[in-house]
Every structure is written in structure tokens, then in C-alpha cells.
Write a protein that holds these residues in place. Structure first.
Motif, short mmCIF file in Angstrom:
data_model
loop_
_atom_site.label_atom_id
_atom_site.label_comp_id
_atom_site.label_asym_id
_atom_site.label_seq_id
_atom_site.Cartn_x
_atom_site.Cartn_y
_atom_site.Cartn_z
N THR A 433 38.34 41.22 48.64
CA THR A 433 39.78 40.87 48.57
C THR A 433 40.03 39.34 49.25
OG1 THR A 433 40.42 43.18 49.17
CG2 THR A 433 42.11 41.59 49.51
N GLU A 434 39.42 39.09 50.30
CA GLU A 434 39.62 37.44 50.73
C GLU A 434 39.03 36.73 49.65
OE1 GLU A 434 39.72 40.24 54.20
OE2 GLU A 434 38.40 40.12 52.66
N VAL A 435 37.92 37.02 49.21
CA VAL A 435 37.42 35.95 47.99
C VAL A 435 38.09 35.87 46.67
CG1 VAL A 435 35.46 35.46 46.55
CG2 VAL A 435 35.01 36.09 48.96
N ASP A 436 38.81 36.85 46.51
CA ASP A 436 39.58 36.78 45.27
C ASP A 436 40.90 36.19 45.55
OD1 ASP A 436 37.87 38.58 43.63
OD2 ASP A 436 39.19 40.35 44.03
N ASP A 440 41.92 32.35 43.88
CA ASP A 440 43.30 32.29 43.52
C ASP A 440 43.89 31.17 43.90
OD1 ASP A 440 45.63 33.19 41.60
OD2 ASP A 440 46.53 33.49 43.61
N ARG A 441 43.78 30.96 45.31
CA ARG A 441 44.38 29.70 45.75
C ARG A 441 43.93 28.44 45.69
NH1 ARG A 441 43.86 30.66 52.34
NH2 ARG A 441 45.18 32.34 51.63
N ARG A 446 36.05 26.17 42.73
CA ARG A 446 35.78 25.71 44.14
C ARG A 446 35.46 26.96 45.02
NH1 ARG A 446 41.07 22.71 46.42
NH2 ARG A 446 39.41 21.55 47.75
N VAL A 447 35.79 28.28 44.51
CA VAL A 447 35.36 29.29 45.09
C VAL A 447 34.79 30.08 44.12
CG1 VAL A 447 36.10 31.49 46.24
CG2 VAL A 447 37.45 29.48 46.94
N THR A 448 33.47 30.14 43.99
CA THR A 448 32.55 31.05 43.06
C THR A 448 32.02 31.87 43.77
OG1 THR A 448 32.13 28.77 42.05
CG2 THR A 448 30.62 30.77 41.32
#
Length: 546
Positions: A433-436, A440-441, A446-448
Motif C-alpha cells: 500500500t505504501e509503495v503504491d 503515485d506521489r 522514481r519509485v520502482t
């Protein structure tokens, strides 16, 4: 030498000089051709005494353990270095010597053996400002090891050290199973089977060969029980050991890796780039780790050590390297030796706005969670966050058993805004949930999501890290983060099909999370460079049409 004052950089007050002189006046060589002659300390031993008996500048009369800088000490040396006789000399001092802080000298004071029942006539004159010492009123000392044969390593040196020298008159009762001291004190050898004695309050403990003290042998409990007994009396302890197998989670390893600052650790090491399996390198290693004990006037024959080491290498290289090379190496399956990782430590500051990548691995209630960052020129570090600039390291045990997810979120937001993060590899399990949310943010690039359970990819990433850490003229460096260092040393190879591997723990208690995070950060850096993200940004031009 007397302690001068705090403004003299590098100097500190210590009872070690007094204790060392007392040892040389009262202790004798316990065996061999020179049995009964005065026991002389080497420079290495003097150094250990100076630090073990180092005092706090604000020490007050009447304080026992709190007067000293270190609550306990660890001495790591190879076999035959002389740990047994040195431990015996320490025990003699703790039994009837001036090992407790008395007060600060004003000038003219002396330590006179006759004041404490010793008729040898030795007198030590204090200079103004010197710390003064006194013996324990009722010393209660234990020699602890994992077997009776092991306790004999120290006890068999201690007994003749007393009986053959000046201490024989002061300590006349030296039995084969215990030694009675003046004033009702005593010295006892103990093992894990001596349950009743282990619970006693004690003033000093020598814990011998703690590299063999493990949970399964019951010796971890012994160590913890003895430390509680010492705390009750204001006493302290010394561990002596060969280097240990880092896969066994021994007491020696726990001491070496403890984050507390009140343990003195003395572990002499040679250049880790020297290869123990090569005879020429092995000789260089032996000369370093045996030090004064093999020098002029020493008792160690390095040719004899070489013979023993060479024979053992034929069957067990790692064991020979631990016993005689004084190196912490695993038996089998090590991923990246800690000493090799240490060679790449070169801390530096990373300015805000620097282009970097991130690695992240998360847990919930057991393993650790954290971030590692890496610049695109190959420098990796554990960043900090928040008003107190804490490291981005979260051990659930420090947060009531569960990782503080809001803090992790705040830390990532600070890193994203503080630096130019061009790529980050995030292992999603437990944090989907946090990684999703972060993707998105901050954007998917940058967040793979990077799953460490993919054997082919994880094997390749681990091998890239090993190559870039070990290759000649590598441009990879890191900050020397203690947590990462420990986790790298704990990591083992777990075999997978097609001659691949992933990382696993050496034991359940030995974490490897920051080794994994380092691999992720380094993989992200390599991929970012391949994608052209390390190239300088092109300056934009504005054309004004008239």
C-alpha cells in the motif's frame, strides 16, 4: 606515565599504569623454561590495561564500575598469543591489586603494598592529578568457559603464577578447584553446569573463548547471568577469544557488534586484502596479529604457527584463518566478507540537491526497515531525516515491536525533496500500500517496485555488488554504516537453480536487511547510469523572435 589534564589531546586518566606495574612486581611466568621469573607485559598488553582501566574525568571517590569509561572489555587474539597467562595476571590484580578507584592524588600520596597485607615492600608514588587505586575488600572472581577443560586454560596459568612468586605469601590457599583470597574472597572456575555459582554476585569475571559461547551451548545465558551479577557489585568483566564464525551468533560476535559505547574492543587485524591461503600473505598476517608476542623476547615461534596453519588449511581454510589469522570468517557460504566491505569505507558529505538513487526494503514486526542512498559516481550511504537527523534505520524492537510507518513515510518525503532522486528500487512485500502511494506521489520512475524474490534478477544484482566492491580500482565507496557492515557480514548464499543464489541469514537472529538494501541501491544506480541519468542536464536556450 601520569595523566596531565583534559586539554592534552589523546591523553586520559587510567589506573592501567598502576595495575600494570603492580602485575610486573607480583606475577611470574607460570611455566616453561622461564617459570618463576617476573612476568613482563608487552606493549599490546599495556595498551589493553590502559583502556580497560580508563577512568571518567568526573569519577568520584567511592564509585566502582561507574568510575570507569568502559563497563567491560573484549580482547581478540589468535591461538598461542598468551591470552591465558594475561588473563591470570588480570585475575591476580583483581584479587589483591589496586584495581578500584580511590580518589585523585594531590601530591605526596603513595600506594604501599604493606598497607594491604603484602610484605613485598613495593611502593608506587602518585603525582598530582593521578588517579589512585585500592583493592577490592572482598573480591569474588569467576573464570568462565564452556567446559572444564577450557577453564583450565586460564586456571592452569593462574595457579603457578601465584604459587611460584611473591603472591604465594599473600594467597597461600590455591586449590585445584578454587582459590581462597584474603578477606573472605575467592576465585572459582565455572561452566554452564554450575547453576548455583553463576547466580552469585561477582566483582570480576574472565569469560574465556566467547567465540564458542552460543545459545545452543547455554553460554549466552551464562554471559548474561554473570553480567547481572557484576552489575549488582559494581564489578566488570573481560572477554578473551579467538575470532569467531559469524554464522554462529556467539557471545563474542554479539559483543563486537553491540551498539553501546561502554565496551572496549581490542581486535588486532592485518590488511584484509592479504589472502590467507597464500603462504607469503599468511606470513605477513601472522607477523601483524601475533605482534609483540612473536617479537624480540616473545614466546611465539611463527614458523611453528605456520606449520600448524598450513596443515589445518588442507581441511578447513576458514578455521585456520580464524584461529591463527585472527579474522572473522564464516565456515561456508559467505556472500561478502566484512573485512572486504570495510576496505571501501570512505565517509563523505553529500550536498543537498545531489542526484541520487534509493534502495528500500521493509518489514513489519521482525526484520529491519530502511533506506540506503547512492550517488551516481558510486558513493553509498545511510541518509538521515527529521529534526534530529536520525539514520533511516528502523528496528522494530526500538519501536514497541512494530516499524513506525509514518516516520518511514516522512523520511522518504524528506529525501525526495532534499535530493534529486532519479530512481529508487523498493521491495514491496509488507509495504504494498505504501509503495503504491509513493509511486503515485513521486512517480513510477522514481519509485520502482523491485521484487527481491526473483532469483535471476537478485542473483545478478548481488553479483554486481560483489564485483564492484572487490574489483581493483573500484569507484564504489560507502559511509561505513555500522548496521550495514553487520548485515553484510551476516549474509549467506542460498543456492537456487541454474547455479544462482539469493541472500539468506546466517541464523534467525542475524539480520541481513541492510545488505539487501545496499544491493537494491547499487542496482538502481547501475540502471540509472545505463539509462543516461548521470549525464549533465542540457541547458535550455530561449530564442526571442523579433
Amino acid at each position: 606515565m601520569p595523566w596531565r589534564a583534559p586539554e592534552y589531546h589523546g591523553e586520559f586518566p587510567s589506573l592501567g599504569w598502576l595495575v600494570g606495574e603492580w602485575i610486573e612486581q607480583h606475577c611470574v611466568i607460570p611455566d616453561g623454561d622461564h617459570a618463576g621469573e617476573a612476568y613482563r607485559l608487552t606493549d599490546e598488553m599495556w595498551t589493553f590495561l590502559a583502556h580497560h582501566y580508563r577512568l571518567r574525568i568526573g569519577a568520584e571517590p567511592g564509585q566502582r564500575a561507574p568510575a570507569f569509561r568502559y563497563r567491560r572489555s573484549q580482547l581478540v587474539r589468535p591461538q598461542k598469543w598468551g591470552k591465558g597467562p594475561f588473563s591470570g595476571a588480570l585475575i591476580c590484580g583483581e584479587g589483591v591489586g589496586p584495581v578500584l578507584f580511590l580518589d585523585w592524588a594531590e601530591g605526596g600520596e603513595v600506594y604501599d603494598c604493606r598497607d594491604y597485607g603484602c610484605g613485598c615492600g613495593w611502593v608506587w608514588e602518585y603525582e598530582p592529578g593521578d588517579p589512585m587505586g585500592r583493592p577490592w575488600p572482598t573480591p569474588l572472581i569467576q573464570i568462565a568457559a564452556n567446559s572444564e577443560d577450557q577453564t583450565a586454560n586460564v586456571y592452569s596459568a593462574l595457579q603457578p603464577m601465584i604459587e611460584l612468586g611473591p603472591l604465594a605469601d599473600l594467597i597461600p590457599d590455591t586449590g585445584d578447584t578454587r582459590i581462597n583470597l584474603p578477606g573472605g574472597g575467592r576465585i572459582d572456575p565455572v561452566t554452564s553446569r554450575a547453576r548455583t555459582r553463576l547466580g552469585q554476585r561477582v566483582t570480576f569475571v574472565v569469560q574465556d573463548e566467547t567465540g564458542l559461547w552460543t545459545v545452543s551451548s547455554g553460554m549466552v545465558q551464562v554471559a548474561e547471568t554473570q553480567r547481572r551479577g557484576l552489575a549488582g557489585m559494581g564489578g566488570r568483566s573481560v572477554e578473551t577469544t579467538n575470532s569467531w564464525d559469524p554464522s554462529e551468533d556467539s557471545v563474542a560476535q554479539r559483543t563486537a557488534e553491540a551498539r553501546v559505547k561502554d565496551i572496549y574492543r581490542d581486535h588486532k587485524l592485518a590488511d584484509p586484502r592479504l589472502q590467507y591461503k597464500l603462504k607469503a600473505d599468511r606470513k605477513k598476517i601472522h607477523r601483524v596479529v601475533y605482534g609483540d608476542s612473536a617479537g624480540r623476547g616473545g614466546w611465539v615461534d611463527l614458523d611453528a604457527i605456520e606449520g600448524e596453519a598450513a596443515e589445518l588449511i588442507e581441511k578447513d581454510l576458514a578455521q585456520a584463518e580464524r584461529f591463527f589469522g585472527n579474522r572473522v570468517v564464516s565456515g561456508t557460504g559467505s556472500w561478502l566478507e566484512r573485512a572486504v566491505w570495510d576496505l571501501r569505507a570512505q565517509p563523505r558529505e553529500v550536498p543537498d540537491g545531489t542526484r541520487i538513487v534509493l534502495g528500500f526494503d521493509g518489514s513489519d514486526v521482525d526484520d529491519w526497515t530502511g533506506f540506503r542512498a547512492e550517488t551516481l559516481d558510486g558513493y553509498q550511504w545511510t541518509p538521515t531525516y527529521g529534526p534530529d537527523q536520525l539514520p533511516t534505520v528502523w528496528d522494530p524492537a526500538d519501536y514497541d515491536g512494530q516499524v513506525p510507518r509514518l516516520e518511514v513515510d516522512a523520511a522518504l518525503d524528506e529525501l525526495m525533496n532534499r535530493y534529486e532522486v532519479v530512481r529508487g528500487y523498493f521491495d514491496p512485500p509488507y509495504w504494498e500500500t505504501e509503495v503504491d502511494t509513493w509511486a503515485d506521489r513521486y512517480g513510477e520512475k522514481r519509485v520502482t517496485r523491485w521484487y527481491t524474490l526473483r532469483h535471476t534478477q537478485m542473483h545478478a544484482a548481488c553479483e554486481r555488488t560483489v564485483t564492484d566492491v572487490t574489483k581493483k580500482d573500484s569507484t564504489f565507496f560507502h559511509d561505513g554504516c555500522a548496521t550495514t557492515r553487520t548485515h553484510v557480514g551476516n549474509a549467506r548464499k542460498a543456492a537456487r537453480p541454474a547455479n544462482r543464489y539469493v541472500l539468506k541469514k546466517a541464523s534467525v537472529a542475524q539480520k541481513i536487511d541492510f545488505a539487501v538494501i545496499s544491493v537494491l541501491a547499487h542496482e538502481a544506480a547501475g540502471d540509472a547510469i545505463q539509462a543516461g541519468l548521470a549525464k549533465p542536464k542540457k541547458k535550455s536556450k530561449m530564442i526571442v523572435m523579433r
